[in-house]
Scaffold this active site. Structure first.
Site, short mmCIF file in Angstrom:
data_model
loop_
_atom_site.label_atom_id
_atom_site.label_comp_id
_atom_site.label_asym_id
_atom_site.label_seq_id
_atom_site.Cartn_x
_atom_site.Cartn_y
_atom_site.Cartn_z
CD GLU A 88 -5.47 1.11 2.79
OE1 GLU A 88 -5.06 0.01 3.18
OE2 GLU A 88 -6.27 1.25 1.85
CB CYS A 119 -9.15 -1.02 3.87
SG CYS A 119 -9.87 -2.61 3.45
NE ARG A 148 -4.15 -1.47 -0.10
CZ ARG A 148 -4.10 -2.66 -0.70
NH1 ARG A 148 -3.02 -3.03 -1.35
NH2 ARG A 148 -5.15 -3.44 -0.68
#
Ligand code: EPU
Length: 277
Positions: free
Chosen positions: A272, A202, A154
């Site tokens: 995130e 998310c 990520r």
């Protein structure tokens, strides 16, 4: 301009100065003006991975949404930062180019996908990337050829620069096969994620070897609501705005879920989602 209308979470107040450059040259001019005036700024891609404050956001915002060209030559796909992923994945099906299927169902822009190394169980965008172009804050163009080692979980490491374009290398295939694989991955996501709800994807990064969603779920927090934001009953790492959600509700839910996971498992979850405040 209100950010609630430009983010998938549907939360966010007004922005004082909003730039929507249509080209790299225009982006360079905007950066020049901002530097001259000493105005701080942030970059908004597709607005699908951000939670924005309700009050007026200080400084300026640059949206890459108008820099949205995409074309392919052979197995190369050259895409500008503002191009939306969903139609791009669909066009790859039509063109018979395989590789983008793991990105099926992921909203957002190409620029955001590069910065976040978007993807999932079947692969991440970083592994397809042949070249990334950025602008530094001074307006200087940088070209990163074969930047595979910049991509980790990520994260595409282009901090302090604005991604303007990427070249992806895909694999020629039959359109029907690419379509079939894309639909298979999408069907899996539709069942396991609240794709049509107002969310920012998310909320937390997965801890090493684990799943933030599974941990929040194991704390019994699915469906837990604060104000107008709730932990999705479908997937616990998605927080859903029921319509009247506020930034404070979202952040309170982040705090609550983080604290419960820490108490129960001794794991510190990391955000995130990017927070604009
Ligand atoms: N699980 C639960 N309860 C939940 C959610 C998940 O028990 O509420 C369990 C699942 O049953 C499964 C395991 O946890 O056994 C993992 O779940 P899942 O396959 O949904 O994957 P994830 O680790 O929760 C990651 C990415 C997603 C990506 C999916 C699918 C992160 C933070 N999440 O989720 O990415 O779509 O894999 O490939 O890396 C995103 O980054 O925004 C995102 C949505």
């Amino acid at each position: 301009m209100r950010l609630s209308g430009h983010t998938s979470l549907g939360i966010g107040g007004a922005v004082e100065t909003f730039f929507t450059p249509g080209s790299v040259a225009e982006l360079r001019e905007d950066l020049h003006w901002l530097r001259q005036e000493g105005v701080p700024f942030r970059v908004l891609g597709g607005g699908t991975n951000v939670a924005c404050r309700d009050g007026k956001l200080p400084g300026a915002l640059i949206s890459t949404s108008r820099m949205d060209r995409a074309y392919h030559y052979g197995r190369c796909l050259r895409v500008r930062a503002g191009c939306q992923l969903v139609p791009l994945v669909r066009r790859c099906c039509e063109w018979g180019l395989s590789g983008m299927e793991p990105l099926a169902g992921i909203p957002g822009s190409l620029g955001g996908a590069v910065v976040m190394n978007a993807g999932g169980r079947y692969g991440n965008i970083g592994s397809l990337i042949h070249e990334v172009r950025t602008l530094t804050l001074e307006g200087e163009e940088r070209v990163y050829p074969g930047p595979a080692d910049r991509f980790t979980y990520r994260r595409g490491d282009f901090d302090g620069e604005i991604v303007t374009e990427a070249v992806l290398i895909l694999t020629p295939s039959q359109s029907a096969r690419v379509k079939e694989r894309t639909h298979r991955i999408l069907r899996e996501k539709v069942v396991t994620q609240p794709l049509s709800a107002r969310s920012a994807g998310c909320v937390f990064r997965n801890p090493p070897g684990g799943s933030a969603g599974r941990l929040i779920d194991a704390c019994g927090l699915k469906g837990r609501r604060i104000g107008g934001v709730l932990v999705s009953p479908v997937h616990a790492n998605f927080f859903v705005n029921t319509g009247e959600g506020k930034f404070a509700d979202f952040m309170a839910l982040v705090k609550l879920t983080g604290a419960r996971v820490r108490e129960k498992f001794g794991i510190e979850l990391e955000l995130e989602v990017k927070v604009f405040r």
